[in-house]
Write a protein that holds these residues in place. Structure first.
Motif, PDB file in Angstrom:
ATOM      1  N   PHE A   2      22.581 -50.716  59.333  1.00  0.00           N
ATOM      2  CA  PHE A   2      23.289 -50.647  57.797  1.00  0.00           C
ATOM      3  C   PHE A   2      23.151 -51.388  57.478  1.00  0.00           C
ATOM      4  CE2 PHE A   2      23.038 -46.259  59.855  1.00  0.00           C
ATOM      5  CZ  PHE A   2      21.994 -45.408  58.800  1.00  0.00           C
ATOM      6  N   GLN A   3      23.569 -52.636  57.595  1.00  0.00           N
ATOM      7  CA  GLN A   3      23.404 -53.622  57.884  1.00  0.00           C
ATOM      8  C   GLN A   3      21.909 -53.928  57.552  1.00  0.00           C
ATOM      9  OE1 GLN A   3      25.528 -54.937  55.578  1.00  0.00           O
ATOM     10  NE2 GLN A   3      24.272 -56.637  55.076  1.00  0.00           N
ATOM     11  N   GLN A   4      20.928 -53.524  59.145  1.00  0.00           N
ATOM     12  CA  GLN A   4      19.842 -54.912  58.934  1.00  0.00           C
ATOM     13  C   GLN A   4      19.254 -53.818  58.059  1.00  0.00           C
ATOM     14  OE1 GLN A   4      19.570 -56.743  61.216  1.00  0.00           O
ATOM     15  NE2 GLN A   4      18.558 -55.699  62.519  1.00  0.00           N
ATOM     16  N   PRO A  10      13.088 -51.900  55.401  1.00  0.00           N
ATOM     17  CA  PRO A  10      11.616 -50.645  56.118  1.00  0.00           C
ATOM     18  C   PRO A  10      10.863 -50.295  54.938  1.00  0.00           C
ATOM     19  CG  PRO A  10      13.761 -49.602  56.537  1.00  0.00           C
ATOM     20  CD  PRO A  10      14.496 -51.217  56.013  1.00  0.00           C
ATOM     21  N   LEU A  11       9.908 -50.593  55.286  1.00  0.00           N
ATOM     22  CA  LEU A  11       8.918 -49.511  54.500  1.00  0.00           C
ATOM     23  C   LEU A  11       8.608 -48.325  54.730  1.00  0.00           C
ATOM     24  CD1 LEU A  11       7.186 -49.108  52.002  1.00  0.00           C
ATOM     25  CD2 LEU A  11       5.041 -49.708  53.110  1.00  0.00           C
ATOM     26  N   VAL A  12       8.880 -47.038  54.726  1.00  0.00           N
ATOM     27  CA  VAL A  12       9.471 -45.975  55.778  1.00  0.00           C
ATOM     28  C   VAL A  12       8.026 -44.891  54.897  1.00  0.00           C
ATOM     29  CG1 VAL A  12      10.285 -43.213  56.191  1.00  0.00           C
ATOM     30  CG2 VAL A  12      11.126 -46.314  55.221  1.00  0.00           C
ATOM     31  N   HIS A  13       7.178 -44.819  55.266  1.00  0.00           N
ATOM     32  CA  HIS A  13       6.017 -43.635  54.966  1.00  0.00           C
ATOM     33  C   HIS A  13       6.073 -41.979  55.035  1.00  0.00           C
ATOM     34  CE1 HIS A  13       1.787 -42.378  55.034  1.00  0.00           C
ATOM     35  NE2 HIS A  13       2.214 -41.769  53.996  1.00  0.00           N
ATOM     36  N   ALA A 197      14.251 -44.929  59.614  1.00  0.00           N
ATOM     37  CA  ALA A 197      14.389 -46.380  58.305  1.00  0.00           C
ATOM     38  C   ALA A 197      15.063 -47.169  60.161  1.00  0.00           C
ATOM     39  CB  ALA A 197      15.206 -46.117  57.190  1.00  0.00           C
ATOM     40  N   GLY A 198      16.027 -46.202  60.465  1.00  0.00           N
ATOM     41  CA  GLY A 198      16.398 -46.730  61.424  1.00  0.00           C
ATOM     42  C   GLY A 198      15.887 -47.458  62.379  1.00  0.00           C
ATOM     43  N   LYS A 208      20.727 -44.745  71.453  1.00  0.00           N
ATOM     44  CA  LYS A 208      21.741 -45.553  70.869  1.00  0.00           C
ATOM     45  C   LYS A 208      21.792 -45.484  68.939  1.00  0.00           C
ATOM     46  CE  LYS A 208      24.724 -49.294  70.013  1.00  0.00           C
ATOM     47  NZ  LYS A 208      25.571 -49.528  68.933  1.00  0.00           N
ATOM     48  N   ILE A 209      20.564 -46.344  68.793  1.00  0.00           N
ATOM     49  CA  ILE A 209      20.076 -46.030  67.453  1.00  0.00           C
ATOM     50  C   ILE A 209      20.780 -44.648  66.833  1.00  0.00           C
ATOM     51  CG2 ILE A 209      18.007 -46.316  66.327  1.00  0.00           C
ATOM     52  CD1 ILE A 209      17.382 -48.548  68.064  1.00  0.00           C
TER      53      ILE A 209
END
Lengths: 261, 261, 261
Positions: A2-4, A10-13, A197-198, A208-209
Motif C-alpha cells: 500500500f506504500q506502493q 495508479p489510475l483505475v478505470h 489498484a494493487g 501473493k499480490i
C-alpha cells in the motif's frame, strides 16, 4: 504494497454501479489510487488505455454500460492492463449471467472477485442466492473456486467469513475481517477495485499480490469495527482506516494471528 | 415489525435514483432488509419476481428506467408482490407526471409515498412545488390524501411535519420526526423502500403496517437528531439509529407521546 | 451571500455524475439551496426553466445526459438563468472534450469551474492530466485562465492550492482551503453547483460573487479539516461546516489572513 499504491497513485478505470460509486471512489482515494469512472461506450477504450487497471462491476448493469465494459476490457487485454471483474448478483438474472459469460469470453480477466452465490452462478451450479447477497448453499466453495480458476485461467477471490484466493493450483485463506463489513453496501465492490489498484502497481506473483490486498482490506475492516459498531459509523470509519492503516500495522496483525494459530 | 424484517431479511427490488441509491441501500441493510437495485429492462421482470417487495422511485427517471419500472411493477402485480411508488418531483415536468400516471394505470401500486407537492401533482391540483421539495400550497392535504387514496384504490402516505396515512376511509396522523430529516437528501426515498420492506414481511391490515413503519422511521429520525444537529452527522446517525432502534424503544416513545396528548 | 442563499433557497438544476450526486445534493441542501437532479432529455427544458441556476457536470457523461445538458443549457441561456460548467476529466477522452466544446458553443455558460488539467484540455494545451485529477504541467495556469476567460467570454475558476477566478481582465486569487479537500471525491463538483447557487441569488459583479463563494467554500474546507484529518471524517465534517459556517466567521477568517499578508 500500500506504500506502493500511495507512491505510484495508479489510475483505475471503474465502470461500476451508482449505488456504490461514491464509496468506491472515496475508498480508492483513501488508499492512494485515482479513480476515473466514465461509462460511455464512446470513451471506454480511451479511459481504459489511460488507466493502470480496469475494474468492472455489474451492480446496476445496463446495455450501454455492458458495451463499455466489453470495450474497456478488450482494450485493457490488448495492452496488458489488469482487469478485475465483480459479477454482482450474477445469479439474479439471465441478463447478468449472460453478461458475465460474454465478458469472460472476450476479455482477459485477471481476477474474478465475488461471493459464494455469485461464484456458483458463474460456475453454473445451483445455489440459493439472495439478490446481490451471498445467500446459502451446500457447495464446497473452496473446491468450486479452485475448479473455476483452473477452468477460466484466472484468479478467483471469494469473500465471506474466510476469504479465499486461488489460481486453480494453490489456495490461500484469509481469516481476517468482521461481519459488520457486510452491513453496508459496497465493501465487496470497493475491494474489487482495490485489488485492481494493487495489480496496477505490483508485478510478480499475482496470488501473493492479491492475498496481500485481501489481508490489508480485511484488517482495515476489523480495525474500523473496533470503534464503529453501527453501520453509519462503520462506513466512515472504514474509509478512515483504509487511509491510515500502514503496512507495518498489517504485518503486526498477521503476526499476532499466526501466533494464535 | 422490525424484528420481523430482521428475521425474514426480505429482498426489496429498488429501481431508484442515483442521488440516494447508496443511502437507500444502506438504510435497507440497517433495518435488516436486502436491497437489489438492478434497473435494466432486460432483467426487471426477473428481479421483481425474486423480490418480496418492489420500490419504484422517479428521482432521476429516464426512458429506460421507466420501462424497467413498468415491467417490474407489472410482474409484481401479477405475483401479488407489494409495490411502493415514490413520485419524486411529480409536478416538476410533464415527463414525470405522465410516468406516474402510466405506472398507476398499469401497475397494482400498494402505497403511494409522497410529499404534499407531489400529492397535488398526482391529483392534478395547483400547488407551488419547489423542484423535488414539498413547497407550499393552500390545499387541505389530508382531504386530498383521502380522496386520492379512494380514487386510486391504494394507501397514500404524505410525509411532512405530521405524516399522514390513509386508505381513503381511515386516516392516521403520525406526530413524530424532526425537521432535520429534510436537511439531507433521500429520507423520503429511503422511507418508501422501508415501507416496501415492511409490506414484504407482514400481512394483515396494510394501514396498520404502514403506520407502524412510519412511526418507527420518524422516531429513528428524532432520536438521531438528539445527538446530530448538523446534516453530515445526521446522515450517519440516522443509519445508526435505523440499525439499533428496537420495537420496545418505539413502543415506549409512542406511549410517552400519548401521555402528552 | 450565504445568508441570501438560506433566505432565497434557490432551486439548482444539476445534471451531474452518479459518483458525487449524493454529496452534491447534500452540500447544496447544507448551504440552503434546493437541488433537482433530473437528467432525462424529455424534461431537461422544463427543469432548467423551473430553476434559478443550472449546473452541468461531465463526470459520468453519456449520450443521453449530454443531450439533456445541451437542452437545459440552451433553455437557461434563453431565459437568462446562469449556467456553470464543470468539465470533469475534459482531457481524458475525445468524447469529453468534444462535449465541452459543443456546450461552450451552444450554451451561454457563465462560469467554467475546473482544475488546471481540465483548463489545459479546454484551451487545447498539452498537459499531463491524471484522469479526473489535475495532474502536472508547466503551463502558467493564471495566464491560461485569463486568456481562456477572454476568449470564451465567461468567468474561469481554476481550483488548486491557490484558487483563481478571472473574467479575462481582473484575476482574484484565493489562498484558503486545505489539501484534504482533494482526498475525497466531489469537492470540485459540489463547488461548481455552489457557485451556481450563489449566482442564483446575487446579481451584480459576477467576479465578486464567485470569489466570495470560493472564499466561503475554501474556508469551510479548512475549518472542517481542523477536526477531521481522515477522509471519512472529512466528508461528514465538510457537510456540517457548509451548513454551519456564517458570513461573519468567513469575514473574520479573511481579515486574519489579510493581517498575515
Amino acid at each position: 504494497m500500500f506504500q506502493q499504491i500511495k507512491q505510484k497513485n495508479p489510475l483505475v478505470h471503474c465502470i461500476t454501479n451508482h449505488v456504490v460509486s461514491n464509496f468506491q471512489a472515496n475508498g480508492l482515494l483513501a488508499i492512494g489510487a485515482s479513480p476515473i469512472m466514465g461509462e460511455a461506450p464512446e470513451e471506454a477504450a480511451e479511459l481504459a488505455a489511460l488507466a493502470q487497471a480496469v475494474s468492472l462491476n455489474m451492480g446496476t448493469l445496463h446495455t450501454e454500460s455492458l458495451k463499455s465494459m466489453l470495450i474497456a476490457g478488450k482494450t485493457a487485454s490488448k495492452l496488458g492492463i489488469p482487469v478485475v471483474l465483480d459479477p454482482v448478483g450474477a445469479g439474479a438474472s439471465n441478463f447478468r449471467i449472460k453478461a458475465v459469460r460474454e465478458i469472460l469470453e472476450t476479455v482477459d480477466v485477471s481476477v474474478l472477485r465475488c461471493n459464494a452465490g455469485e461464484l456458483a452462478a458463474v460456475a453454473g451450479k445451483d445455489w440459493q442466492s439472495k439478490g446481490v447477497d451471498a445467500g446459502e448453499g451446500t457447495l464446497d466453495v473452496k473446491e468450486l473456486a479452485i475448479s473455476t480458476a483452473k477452468q477460466l485461467g484466472l484468479l478467483v477471490v471469494v469473500t465471506g467469513k474466510i476469504d479465499i484466493v486461488t489460481d486453480g493450483r494453490s489456495v490461500i485463506e484469509i481469516p481476517f475481517g468482521d461481519p459488520i463489513m457486510a452491513s453496508i453496501t459496497g465493501t465487496g465492490c470497493l475491494l474489487s477495485s482495490v485489488v485492481a489498484a494493487g495489480l496496477a502497481v505490483e508485478s510478480g506473483n499475482p496470488l501473493k499480490i492479491v492475498s496481500d490486498i485481501l489481508r490489508f482490506y480485511a484488517i482495515a475492516g476489523e480495525q474500523a469495527s473496533q470503534t464503529a459498531i453501527l453501520p453509519g459509523d462503520f462506513q466512515v470509519a472504514f474509509i478512515n482506516r483504509l487511509a491510515s492503516l500502514t503496512d507495518s500495522e498489517v504485518a503486526e496483525r498477521i503476526y499476532s494471528q499466526e501466533r494464535v494459530l
